[in-house]
Motif scaffolding. Structure first.
Motif, PDB file in Angstrom:
ATOM      1  N   VAL A  11       0.855  -1.190   0.000  1.00  0.00           N
ATOM      2  CA  VAL A  11       0.000   0.000   0.000  1.00  0.00           C
ATOM      3  C   VAL A  11       0.888   1.237   0.000  1.00  0.00           C
ATOM      4  CG1 VAL A  11      -1.700   1.326   1.308  1.00  0.00           C
ATOM      5  CG2 VAL A  11      -1.825  -1.163   1.287  1.00  0.00           C
ATOM      6  N   ARG A  12       0.542   2.215  -0.814  1.00  0.00           N
ATOM      7  CA  ARG A  12       1.321   3.460  -0.849  1.00  0.00           C
ATOM      8  C   ARG A  12       0.519   4.608  -0.253  1.00  0.00           C
ATOM      9  NH1 ARG A  12       4.823   3.731  -6.472  1.00  0.00           N
ATOM     10  NH2 ARG A  12       5.953   1.783  -6.132  1.00  0.00           N
ATOM     11  N   GLU A  13       1.242   5.611   0.193  1.00  0.00           N
ATOM     12  CA  GLU A  13       0.606   6.794   0.762  1.00  0.00           C
ATOM     13  C   GLU A  13      -0.386   7.373  -0.250  1.00  0.00           C
ATOM     14  OE1 GLU A  13       0.024   8.838   4.041  1.00  0.00           O
ATOM     15  OE2 GLU A  13       1.905   7.720   3.920  1.00  0.00           O
ATOM     16  N   GLY A  14      -1.607   7.568   0.187  1.00  0.00           N
ATOM     17  CA  GLY A  14      -2.629   8.173  -0.658  1.00  0.00           C
ATOM     18  C   GLY A  14      -3.469   7.190  -1.445  1.00  0.00           C
ATOM     19  N   TRP A  15      -3.019   5.946  -1.560  1.00  0.00           N
ATOM     20  CA  TRP A  15      -3.754   4.970  -2.367  1.00  0.00           C
ATOM     21  C   TRP A  15      -5.134   4.657  -1.800  1.00  0.00           C
ATOM     22  CZ3 TRP A  15      -0.474   0.313  -4.522  1.00  0.00           C
ATOM     23  CH2 TRP A  15       0.367   0.787  -5.547  1.00  0.00           C
ATOM     24  N   LEU A  16      -5.206   4.431  -0.489  1.00  0.00           N
ATOM     25  CA  LEU A  16      -6.497   4.058   0.101  1.00  0.00           C
ATOM     26  C   LEU A  16      -7.482   5.216   0.021  1.00  0.00           C
ATOM     27  CD1 LEU A  16      -5.272   2.014   3.201  1.00  0.00           C
ATOM     28  CD2 LEU A  16      -6.086   1.153   0.988  1.00  0.00           C
ATOM     29  N   HIS A  17      -6.987   6.440   0.135  1.00  0.00           N
ATOM     30  CA  HIS A  17      -7.862   7.606  -0.014  1.00  0.00           C
ATOM     31  C   HIS A  17      -8.410   7.671  -1.438  1.00  0.00           C
ATOM     32  CE1 HIS A  17      -9.407  11.703   0.032  1.00  0.00           C
ATOM     33  NE2 HIS A  17      -8.680  11.928  -1.053  1.00  0.00           N
ATOM     34  N   LYS A  18      -7.528   7.507  -2.413  1.00  0.00           N
ATOM     35  CA  LYS A  18      -7.968   7.551  -3.809  1.00  0.00           C
ATOM     36  C   LYS A  18      -8.985   6.448  -4.098  1.00  0.00           C
ATOM     37  CE  LYS A  18      -3.700   9.451  -5.812  1.00  0.00           C
ATOM     38  NZ  LYS A  18      -2.566   9.193  -6.735  1.00  0.00           N
ATOM     39  N   GLY A  19      -8.694   5.256  -3.607  1.00  0.00           N
ATOM     40  CA  GLY A  19      -9.584   4.140  -3.845  1.00  0.00           C
ATOM     41  C   GLY A  19     -10.941   4.323  -3.184  1.00  0.00           C
ATOM     42  N   MET A  20     -10.950   4.786  -1.927  1.00  0.00           N
ATOM     43  CA  MET A  20     -12.211   4.977  -1.211  1.00  0.00           C
ATOM     44  C   MET A  20     -13.025   6.124  -1.806  1.00  0.00           C
ATOM     45  SD  MET A  20     -12.895   2.698   0.935  1.00  0.00           S
ATOM     46  CE  MET A  20     -14.281   3.516   1.720  1.00  0.00           C
ATOM     47  N   LYS A  21     -12.342   7.115  -2.327  1.00  0.00           N
ATOM     48  CA  LYS A  21     -13.060   8.229  -2.971  1.00  0.00           C
ATOM     49  C   LYS A  21     -13.840   7.705  -4.181  1.00  0.00           C
ATOM     50  CE  LYS A  21     -12.328  12.794  -5.057  1.00  0.00           C
ATOM     51  NZ  LYS A  21     -13.299  13.500  -4.200  1.00  0.00           N
ATOM     52  N   LEU A  22     -13.191   6.839  -4.949  1.00  0.00           N
ATOM     53  CA  LEU A  22     -13.844   6.268  -6.124  1.00  0.00           C
ATOM     54  C   LEU A  22     -14.995   5.336  -5.715  1.00  0.00           C
ATOM     55  CD1 LEU A  22     -12.884   7.035  -8.959  1.00  0.00           C
ATOM     56  CD2 LEU A  22     -11.884   4.752  -9.166  1.00  0.00           C
ATOM     57  N   VAL A  23     -14.728   4.472  -4.732  1.00  0.00           N
ATOM     58  CA  VAL A  23     -15.748   3.522  -4.285  1.00  0.00           C
ATOM     59  C   VAL A  23     -16.951   4.240  -3.681  1.00  0.00           C
ATOM     60  CG1 VAL A  23     -16.238   1.725  -2.572  1.00  0.00           C
ATOM     61  CG2 VAL A  23     -14.165   1.591  -3.939  1.00  0.00           C
ATOM     62  N   SER A  24     -16.701   5.333  -2.973  1.00  0.00           N
ATOM     63  CA  SER A  24     -17.774   6.051  -2.289  1.00  0.00           C
ATOM     64  C   SER A  24     -18.556   6.979  -3.207  1.00  0.00           C
ATOM     65  CB  SER A  24     -17.191   6.872  -1.122  1.00  0.00           C
ATOM     66  OG  SER A  24     -16.529   6.035  -0.195  1.00  0.00           O
ATOM     67  N   GLU A  25     -17.884   7.559  -4.188  1.00  0.00           N
ATOM     68  CA  GLU A  25     -18.531   8.595  -5.000  1.00  0.00           C
ATOM     69  C   GLU A  25     -18.837   8.147  -6.433  1.00  0.00           C
ATOM     70  OE1 GLU A  25     -15.995  12.005  -4.730  1.00  0.00           O
ATOM     71  OE2 GLU A  25     -16.180  12.155  -2.546  1.00  0.00           O
ATOM     72  N   SER A  26     -17.972   7.302  -7.015  1.00  0.00           N
ATOM     73  CA  SER A  26     -18.188   6.863  -8.413  1.00  0.00           C
ATOM     74  C   SER A  26     -17.759   5.419  -8.567  1.00  0.00           C
ATOM     75  CB  SER A  26     -17.386   7.748  -9.375  1.00  0.00           C
ATOM     76  OG  SER A  26     -17.642   9.120  -9.179  1.00  0.00           O
ATOM     77  N   PRO A  27     -18.416   4.484  -7.882  1.00  0.00           N
ATOM     78  CA  PRO A  27     -17.957   3.089  -7.890  1.00  0.00           C
ATOM     79  C   PRO A  27     -17.919   2.452  -9.274  1.00  0.00           C
ATOM     80  CG  PRO A  27     -20.173   3.277  -6.980  1.00  0.00           C
ATOM     81  CD  PRO A  27     -19.634   4.665  -7.082  1.00  0.00           C
ATOM     82  N   GLU A  28     -18.773   2.937 -10.175  1.00  0.00           N
ATOM     83  CA  GLU A  28     -18.789   2.350 -11.515  1.00  0.00           C
ATOM     84  C   GLU A  28     -17.477   2.606 -12.260  1.00  0.00           C
ATOM     85  OE1 GLU A  28     -19.930   6.513 -11.678  1.00  0.00           O
ATOM     86  OE2 GLU A  28     -20.696   4.832 -10.495  1.00  0.00           O
ATOM     87  N   GLU A  77     -19.280  -1.328   6.166  1.00  0.00           N
ATOM     88  CA  GLU A  77     -19.629  -0.433   7.276  1.00  0.00           C
ATOM     89  C   GLU A  77     -18.379   0.239   7.822  1.00  0.00           C
ATOM     90  OE1 GLU A  77     -21.913  -0.624  11.624  1.00  0.00           O
ATOM     91  OE2 GLU A  77     -22.303  -2.167  10.106  1.00  0.00           O
ATOM     92  N   LEU A  78     -17.287  -0.528   7.917  1.00  0.00           N
ATOM     93  CA  LEU A  78     -16.019   0.052   8.350  1.00  0.00           C
ATOM     94  C   LEU A  78     -15.552   1.103   7.353  1.00  0.00           C
ATOM     95  CD1 LEU A  78     -13.464   0.174  10.131  1.00  0.00           C
ATOM     96  CD2 LEU A  78     -12.543  -1.710   8.741  1.00  0.00           C
ATOM     97  N   GLY A  79     -15.647   0.791   6.062  1.00  0.00           N
ATOM     98  CA  GLY A  79     -15.224   1.736   5.033  1.00  0.00           C
ATOM     99  C   GLY A  79     -15.987   3.052   5.119  1.00  0.00           C
ATOM    100  N   GLN A  80     -17.283   2.975   5.389  1.00  0.00           N
ATOM    101  CA  GLN A  80     -18.090   4.186   5.539  1.00  0.00           C
ATOM    102  C   GLN A  80     -17.631   4.998   6.741  1.00  0.00           C
ATOM    103  OE1 GLN A  80     -22.334   3.278   5.465  1.00  0.00           O
ATOM    104  NE2 GLN A  80     -21.962   1.609   4.018  1.00  0.00           N
ATOM    105  N   GLN A  84     -15.898   8.725   6.487  1.00  0.00           N
ATOM    106  CA  GLN A  84     -16.539   9.846   7.169  1.00  0.00           C
ATOM    107  C   GLN A  84     -15.605  10.540   8.161  1.00  0.00           C
ATOM    108  OE1 GLN A  84     -20.084   8.772   9.341  1.00  0.00           O
ATOM    109  NE2 GLN A  84     -20.286  10.790  10.300  1.00  0.00           N
ATOM    110  N   HIS A  85     -14.810   9.732   8.881  1.00  0.00           N
ATOM    111  CA  HIS A  85     -14.026  10.291   9.980  1.00  0.00           C
ATOM    112  C   HIS A  85     -12.530  10.443   9.717  1.00  0.00           C
ATOM    113  CE1 HIS A  85     -17.430  10.075  12.814  1.00  0.00           C
ATOM    114  NE2 HIS A  85     -17.700   8.903  12.280  1.00  0.00           N
ATOM    115  N   ASP A  86     -11.967   9.628   8.834  1.00  0.00           N
ATOM    116  CA  ASP A  86     -10.525   9.671   8.583  1.00  0.00           C
ATOM    117  C   ASP A  86     -10.230   9.380   7.107  1.00  0.00           C
ATOM    118  OD1 ASP A  86      -7.778   9.837   9.054  1.00  0.00           O
ATOM    119  OD2 ASP A  86      -7.617   7.754   9.746  1.00  0.00           O
ATOM    120  N   PRO A  87     -10.772  10.200   6.204  1.00  0.00           N
ATOM    121  CA  PRO A  87     -10.662   9.895   4.764  1.00  0.00           C
ATOM    122  C   PRO A  87      -9.235   9.909   4.231  1.00  0.00           C
ATOM    123  CG  PRO A  87     -11.511  12.117   5.100  1.00  0.00           C
ATOM    124  CD  PRO A  87     -11.501  11.457   6.443  1.00  0.00           C
TER     125      PRO A  87
END
Length: 302
Positions: A11-28, A77-80, A84-87
């Motif tokens: 995992v690299r710095e920023g990867w999980l944020h980028k991935g969660m942003k896509l999954v949360s806002e534009s999963p398609e 549920e954890l991802g949400q 919400q709290h630590d994006p």
């Protein structure tokens, strides 16, 4: 057992944020051929990000949506909670929770689970570690993958956690910016080529400790309002706090003693020396995670 999926990238710095942003806002967009461009990474890195979202428990496959053979992801549920709290994944408690999920995910992150739950050496070189992993798989009566496959998977795991000593100008391709290194679990000594597991007491947030306990002892969480777990059992149990946080019986006691002072009766030490137990409130993992983020938010605004 699985020894792939990460494309050899920690995992690299920023990867999980980028991935969660896509999954949360534009999963398609994760199903789009241009997903690597949306994430701002290479094609194999995009596959790696998807893998890490799934195995850390931040995302899950949406069984109702697919495009051909590809399936849509949705936040757990954890991802949400995290989004919400630590994006930006800045809270060390978030990293401990994700690390605990990796250690408890034997079917998908076999090397991670084996290393923290079964590998007993606290000082070792890579060759010894690789041979131990091979023997473990062999003893499990499973088909042993090729040496190169195991070596790549083990290398990715070690790079995810080990800080090099002395620190140097690391190659950006070697995983030096992996956030799991911030947990301080492993060191790699360049001169000798040896790795060292740090078993000292650690400062673990109360509710993160509760999260790990509830993962390891789900049956105990159903019995009553509180449950008592023997300290030595908590130190040895696969996926438990001793394994996840790299603690032996003594340093687990020190860690829980620190937690007890700030736990507001959620977690306590009970019993006398030789018969000590950890007494904790019975909650499910997601309940502990929710309490962790709610408490962190309250402290931030205090």
């Amino acid at each position: 057992m699985r020894f792939s999926g990460h494309e050899t990238f920690p995992v690299r710095e920023g990867w999980l944020h980028k991935g969660m942003k896509l999954v949360s806002e534009s999963p398609e967009q994760f199903l789009d051929e241009e997903v690597a461009d949306y994430l701002g990474v290479g094609r194999n890195m995009a596959k790696s990000i998807r893998h890490w979202l799934l195995v850390t428990g931040l995302a899950q496959v949406d069984g109702t949506e697919s495009r051909g053979r590809a399936t849509l992801l949705q936040p757990t549920e954890l991802g949400q909670l995290v989004w919400q709290h630590d994006p930006y994944f800045l809270d060390e408690g978030t990293l401990w929770i994700l690390h605990a999920n990796l250690v408890n995910n034997f079917s998908q992150t076999t090397t991670w689970s084996w290393f923290f739950n079964n590998f007993s050496h606290d000082r070792f070189d890579r060759a010894v570690c690789l041979e131990s992993l091979r023997r473990f798989i062999e003893s499990s009566q499973k088909r042993v993958p090729s040496t190169s496959t195991l070596s790549r998977d083990l290398g990715c795991m070690l790079l995810s956690y080990a800080r090099a000593v002395p620190a140097g100008n690391d190659d950006p391709e070697d995983g030096a910016d992996c956030p799991f290194r911030e947990l301080g679990l492993l060191s790699y000594y360049r001169t000798s080529g040896y790795f060292h597991v740090h078993q000292a007491a650690k400062r673990i947030p109360v509710n993160v400790f509760g999260y790990v306990m509830s993962l390891a002892f789900p049956e105990a969480m159903k019995e009553s309002k509180t449950t008592d777990i023997k300290l030595q059992e908590a130190a040895r149990k696969s996926g438990g706090p001793g394994r996840v946080f790299c603690l032996n019986g003594e340093t687990l006691f020190e860690t829980v003693s620190q937690i007890e002072q700030q736990s507001d009766h959620f977690i306590q030490i009970a019993g006398m020396a030789g018969d000590r137990t950890i007494r904790l409130q019975c909650m499910q993992p997601d309940e502990w995670a929710t309490l962790f983020y709610e408490t962190s938010e309250e402290l931030a605004h205090a």
